[in-house]
Design an enzyme around this catalytic site. Sequence first.
Site, PDB file in Angstrom:
ATOM      1  N   HIS A  48       0.828  -1.222   0.000  1.00  0.00           N
ATOM      2  CA  HIS A  48       0.000   0.000   0.000  1.00  0.00           C
ATOM      3  C   HIS A  48       0.859   1.268   0.000  1.00  0.00           C
ATOM      4  O   HIS A  48       0.551   2.224  -0.707  1.00  0.00           O
ATOM      5  CB  HIS A  48      -0.971  -0.031   1.189  1.00  0.00           C
ATOM      6  CG  HIS A  48      -2.046  -1.054   1.014  1.00  0.00           C
ATOM      7  ND1 HIS A  48      -2.356  -2.006   1.955  1.00  0.00           N
ATOM      8  CD2 HIS A  48      -2.872  -1.299  -0.025  1.00  0.00           C
ATOM      9  CE1 HIS A  48      -3.331  -2.774   1.502  1.00  0.00           C
ATOM     10  NE2 HIS A  48      -3.656  -2.376   0.303  1.00  0.00           N
TER      11      HIS A  48
ATOM     12  N   ASP B 188     -17.609  -1.751 -12.165  1.00  0.00           N
ATOM     13  CA  ASP B 188     -16.389  -2.227 -12.807  1.00  0.00           C
ATOM     14  C   ASP B 188     -15.519  -0.993 -13.088  1.00  0.00           C
ATOM     15  O   ASP B 188     -15.996  -0.016 -13.691  1.00  0.00           O
ATOM     16  CB  ASP B 188     -16.771  -2.935 -14.122  1.00  0.00           C
ATOM     17  CG  ASP B 188     -15.567  -3.565 -14.812  1.00  0.00           C
ATOM     18  OD1 ASP B 188     -14.439  -3.042 -14.678  1.00  0.00           O
ATOM     19  OD2 ASP B 188     -15.759  -4.588 -15.492  1.00  0.00           O
TER      20      ASP B 188
ATOM     21  N   ASP C 260      -5.473  -0.883  -7.900  1.00  0.00           N
ATOM     22  CA  ASP C 260      -5.207  -1.787  -6.767  1.00  0.00           C
ATOM     23  C   ASP C 260      -6.106  -3.001  -6.966  1.00  0.00           C
ATOM     24  O   ASP C 260      -7.098  -3.191  -6.269  1.00  0.00           O
ATOM     25  CB  ASP C 260      -5.534  -1.054  -5.465  1.00  0.00           C
ATOM     26  CG  ASP C 260      -5.322  -1.943  -4.248  1.00  0.00           C
ATOM     27  OD1 ASP C 260      -4.727  -3.021  -4.381  1.00  0.00           O
ATOM     28  OD2 ASP C 260      -5.776  -1.542  -3.164  1.00  0.00           O
TER      29      ASP C 260
ATOM     30  N   THR D 162      -7.077  -7.173  -8.274  1.00  0.00           N
ATOM     31  CA  THR D 162      -6.716  -8.578  -8.223  1.00  0.00           C
ATOM     32  C   THR D 162      -5.864  -8.889  -9.462  1.00  0.00           C
ATOM     33  O   THR D 162      -5.637  -8.019 -10.311  1.00  0.00           O
ATOM     34  CB  THR D 162      -7.994  -9.443  -8.253  1.00  0.00           C
ATOM     35  OG1 THR D 162      -8.825  -8.955  -9.306  1.00  0.00           O
ATOM     36  CG2 THR D 162      -8.759  -9.356  -6.957  1.00  0.00           C
TER      37      THR D 162
ATOM     38  N   PRO E  63     -12.792 -10.974 -12.387  1.00  0.00           N
ATOM     39  CA  PRO E  63     -13.213  -9.578 -12.592  1.00  0.00           C
ATOM     40  C   PRO E  63     -12.064  -8.615 -12.855  1.00  0.00           C
ATOM     41  O   PRO E  63     -12.244  -7.563 -13.464  1.00  0.00           O
ATOM     42  CB  PRO E  63     -13.934  -9.219 -11.286  1.00  0.00           C
ATOM     43  CG  PRO E  63     -13.569 -10.258 -10.293  1.00  0.00           C
ATOM     44  CD  PRO E  63     -13.212 -11.489 -11.063  1.00  0.00           C
TER      45      PRO E  63
HETATM   46  N1  SAM Z   1      -3.479  -5.980  -2.792  1.00  0.00           N
HETATM   47  C1  SAM Z   1      -4.153  -6.929  -3.583  1.00  0.00           C
HETATM   48  C2  SAM Z   1      -3.291  -7.645  -4.581  1.00  0.00           C
HETATM   49  O1  SAM Z   1      -2.226  -7.199  -4.916  1.00  0.00           O
HETATM   50  O2  SAM Z   1      -3.711  -8.678  -5.077  1.00  0.00           O
HETATM   51  C3  SAM Z   1      -5.371  -6.394  -4.175  1.00  0.00           C
HETATM   52  C4  SAM Z   1      -6.308  -5.973  -3.110  1.00  0.00           C
HETATM   53  S1  SAM Z   1      -7.930  -5.513  -3.426  1.00  0.00           S
HETATM   54  C5  SAM Z   1      -8.676  -6.661  -2.354  1.00  0.00           C
HETATM   55  C6  SAM Z   1      -8.375  -5.966  -5.060  1.00  0.00           C
HETATM   56  C7  SAM Z   1      -9.803  -5.569  -5.322  1.00  0.00           C
HETATM   57  O3  SAM Z   1      -9.998  -5.359  -6.707  1.00  0.00           O
HETATM   58  C8  SAM Z   1     -10.833  -6.610  -4.889  1.00  0.00           C
HETATM   59  O4  SAM Z   1     -11.567  -6.111  -3.807  1.00  0.00           O
HETATM   60  C9  SAM Z   1     -11.693  -6.828  -6.141  1.00  0.00           C
HETATM   61  O5  SAM Z   1     -13.062  -6.958  -5.862  1.00  0.00           O
HETATM   62  C10 SAM Z   1     -11.385  -5.567  -6.937  1.00  0.00           C
HETATM   63  N2  SAM Z   1     -11.629  -5.690  -8.371  1.00  0.00           N
HETATM   64  C11 SAM Z   1     -11.343  -6.734  -9.187  1.00  0.00           C
HETATM   65  N3  SAM Z   1     -11.731  -6.480 -10.442  1.00  0.00           N
HETATM   66  C12 SAM Z   1     -12.250  -5.240 -10.450  1.00  0.00           C
HETATM   67  C13 SAM Z   1     -12.826  -4.415 -11.463  1.00  0.00           C
HETATM   68  N4  SAM Z   1     -12.910  -4.817 -12.723  1.00  0.00           N
HETATM   69  N5  SAM Z   1     -13.249  -3.176 -11.107  1.00  0.00           N
HETATM   70  C14 SAM Z   1     -13.145  -2.740  -9.818  1.00  0.00           C
HETATM   71  N6  SAM Z   1     -12.635  -3.484  -8.819  1.00  0.00           N
HETATM   72  C15 SAM Z   1     -12.181  -4.713  -9.125  1.00  0.00           C
END
Ligand code: SAM
Length: 292
Positions: A62, A138, A156, A158, A163
């Site tokens: 972070h 999204d 930040d 996945t 998704p």
């Molecule tokens: N620090 C983490 C890592 O490096 O893997 C990532 C943390 S954070 C939990 C990732 C977030 O991205 C998740 O909560 C997920 O729901 C979100 N996410 C995934 N795809 C997304 C999209 N297309 N739009 C917005 N958020 C998304």
Amino acid sequence: MIKHFEETLYNNYAQRFSVDEIYYENKTEHQHLIIFHNAKFGRVMVLDGIIQTTERDEFIYHEMLCHVPIFAHGAVERVLIVGGGDGGMLREVLRHSGVKKVTMVEIDETVIEISKKYLPNHAQGAFDDPRFQRVISDGATFVRETDEKFDVVITDSTDPIGPGESLFSHDYYEDCKNCLTKNGILVTQNGVAFFQAEEAKKTADLFRQLFKDWHFYSAAVPTYVGGIMVFGWGTDNPQLRKIPLETLEMRYHKSRITTQYYNPSIHKAAFALPQSVLENIGKTDTTHERAN
Ligand code: SAM
């Protein structure tokens, strides 16, 4: 009997955690979410079998994805976080007193709600800050449709499976670029350089087409196992990657932000990449890349 969680990110290699207690496990609208306790890492969040964040080492990821672009820019007021549902990135961004508004676009509302409940040390109250605006959407759709401009955009997300896939595409990066103010910077999480080299390569090939200045910088996060992870950096202002150490030190001390990993020397050093990584991103001729 001790239960274990084994990550399913790779087919033939895995990290395994002992599980002391499971706080939450359920299928959300978008992903399978688990929050459990491990004696070494504290509370751990898993999405679709992949470790997302742990209490013990989240600060590295972070701080580096937030403070590097914000201190490099020097006058950030508006920030967009795409993803980030655990609230750790929001916490770090809001520590900058010059920041007036942070929009966080998260696809999965349940990740936010469950993080508030079971990972409160991540957000540390940041979700209640009046500068925070929450959007459930999204991220790719949001950047395509918004008229707002941001000084820094932070992906930040996945990994590019499920998704998160849309957040690694040409259109997403181009739309992010169009959301940036004149000196704006896009930073992205691009996985572990050794095991996920394809992720950085793909982003490099797209950043090359879009930004006057692009590169990657790195940090080692223990639970993103396999060595350094890399963060993408794209901007049309090449000077922002060459801000002198003295200027970064002045900004850092003036901010009064205390950090556990980030400092101005780490900031500068993080842009130095191993030769194999430079090769992967097509930048082995680095003579013109040297920062001062
Ligand atoms: N620090 C983490 C890592 O490096 O893997 C990532 C943390 S954070 C939990 C990732 C977030 O991205 C998740 O909560 C997920 O729901 C979100 N996410 C995934 N795809 C997304 C999209 N297309 N739009 C917005 N958020 C998304």
